[in-house]
Design a protein around this motif. Structure first.
Motif: not given
Length: 337
Positions: A61, A205, A235, A268
């Motif tokens: 993150e 996540s 995300d 991602t």
């Protein structure tokens, strides 16, 4: 700058990590003498895993796609630390199981599955942590749409899936891992996880201990399963916001064009898949979002098609055992374990 500072602060913590196994004394073939010693080893390994999992999530993150492209060693090192802690935790649990002879105990079919099993139904479990999106996925897959989010599942909920064969197919929306009345240590036995024909393991996540225990149980009993990573849109949106901050700092208000967005989305999703395949030791992870506006993105359509093909082929095979099925067709339709 704050984001960069936080990221490099994490990097300094990551790079100081040693070998978790050597800290716990779990090197090569050691045999534990007493169950209480094995339990202590498991508790120590569990704490190490939880710290490593939290650090890994923070590293992902904090760095995001942009910084990860410039300094990939930050997330890579966090993942390596998590892999080491995970292996140590798994080794400790295996030793505990051997000491207590848990692996030899074959639990029976629970009462709620008994009727379906007696009818020879193909039963599929959808399982995961609380708020991971299990019920939302099932309602989307079965076209049971509703305007509000479904409540938390507190007991197994059945859904009949219509098939063209005489063999019934049922989905079971199971309570969250570790929910009240279903502690992680006995969750698999209470819900009879080894008796399902297929298990859809949903995650988000956060990487939890309960998920790892579930996957170990499924592998032990050779139950087919598929890993589905939900909420990928969260995300992606986070990465868009982080990238936009970089463009804003450069005075380029319109810098986040479609090509940049497409690159961020691809990077991602690729990163999430690679990490989960490595950590969960699986060949394939489906990345999806159950939100209506995102279902055409990512892997939702592919998961939907593969799941329906698998159900149809399994029911056809059970309904007509003598029917010959082309090997290429079977490989394309059956979800990977």
């Amino acid at each position: 700058m704050t984001r960069l500072a936080a990221s490099f602060g994490l990097a300094s913590w990551v790079f100081t990590g040693g070998n978790p196994g050597s800290l716990l004394g779990l090197s090569g073939g050691r045999s534990l003498a007493r169950p209480d010693m094995a339990e202590k080893e498991v508790q120590a390994a569990r704490q190490m895993f939880l710290r490593a999992a939290e650090n890994y999530s923070d590293a992902r993150e904090s760095t995001g796609v942009l910084l990860n492209r410039m300094a990939p060693e930050i997330v890579q090192s966090a993942r390596q630390r998590l892999e080491g802690a995970l292996k140590t935790f798994q080794d400790a649990r295996r030793e505990l199981q051997l000491v207590s002879e848990e692996q030899t105990r074959a639990y029976l079919v629970p009462e709620y599955l008994r009727t379906a099993k007696e009818k020879g139904a193909f039963i599929i479990a959808v399982v995961g942590n609380q708020s991971v999106g299990k019920s939302s996925f099932l309602r989307a897959f079965l076209d049971f749409e509703q305007p509000t989010d479904p409540p938390t599942t507190t007991a197994p909920v059945p859904y009949v899936y219509p098939t063209q064969s005489d063999l019934p197919c049922m989905f079971w929306d199971l309570p969250p891992l570790g929910a009240a009345g279903y502690p992680a240590e006995t969750y698999m036995r209470l819900l009879g996880m080894r008796h399902f024909g297929l298990v859809v393991v949903m995650t988000d996540s956060k990487i939890s201990e309960a998920e790892l225990l579930l996957l170990d149980e499924l592998k032990h009993w050779k139950v087919p399963y598929v890993v589905v990573r939900n909420k990928l849109d969260v995300d992606i949106e986070r990465e868009f916001m982080a990238e936009q901050l970089v463009w804003d700092a450069r005075g380029l208000k319109d810098g986040l064009d479609d090509s940049v967005r497409a690159e961020i989305l691809c990077d991602t999703m690729t990163s999430v898949k690679e990490d989960l395949c490595c950590l969960y030791d699986v060949e394939r992870v489906y990345c999806i979002s159950t939100r209506r506006g995102y279902r055409k993105l990512f892997d939702y359509a592919e998961l939907d098609a593969d799941l329906r093909k698998t159900i149809q082929m399994r029911c056809d095979a059970e309904n007509a055992p003598s029917k010959q099925i082309d090997s290429k067709q079977a490989a394309a339709a059956v979800l990977p374990p």
